[in-house]
Design a protein around this motif. Sequence first.
Motif: not given
Length: 182
Positions: A133-162
């Motif tokens: 449930a925690g893994a699914a919740a993080l996939a749905l919400t995204g990692p927050g702003r303190i994350a490596v994904d913030r430096f990846l242009p296509w994941l910077r703005a997490h989308r619920l669809a992802y």
Amino acid sequence: MPAIPRTTGLPSSTPQSGVPSLHAYDGGLLLLRLVLGLTVAAHGAQKLFGWFGGGGIEGTGQFFEMSGYPSGGTMAVIAGLSEVLGGLGLALGLLTPLAGAAVFGTLINAVAVKWGGGFFAPEGIEFEILLAAGAAALALTGPGRIAVDRFLPWLRAHRLAYGVAAVALGAVTAGLVLLIRG
């Protein structure tokens, strides 16, 4: 007619009465990612390397075969890599939707193996359900702003669809693996 800014109930980084800050969300997501991700990665290290009292590939492979999976050694490597890479991905906030999917799918299989042992640990499935449930919740919400994904242009703005696509991918993959279990 000028537009009226909508701020009620929306989180922001500026303190407002009754509105939580984005820093609080980011801190909470970071804590969840670190604890969940490193816990799952440690379980993967047990499977792959025998660390932390684990069985390594050979011992874990035997367990998989006793649990009805074909090619126990291969399944041990797949599960171990899914847990190590997925767990570290969650901890770092790196490719978070896919990392969450890897952990979610692996834990669906863990729940299936332990099914019938009741809900509560040590034989039950409560721990596996909590991690899934925690893994699914993080996939749905995204990692927050303190994350490596913030430096990846296509994941910077997490989308619920992802997140929805990733959770679906994890569930379908887990279902396929369960089908070969027999």
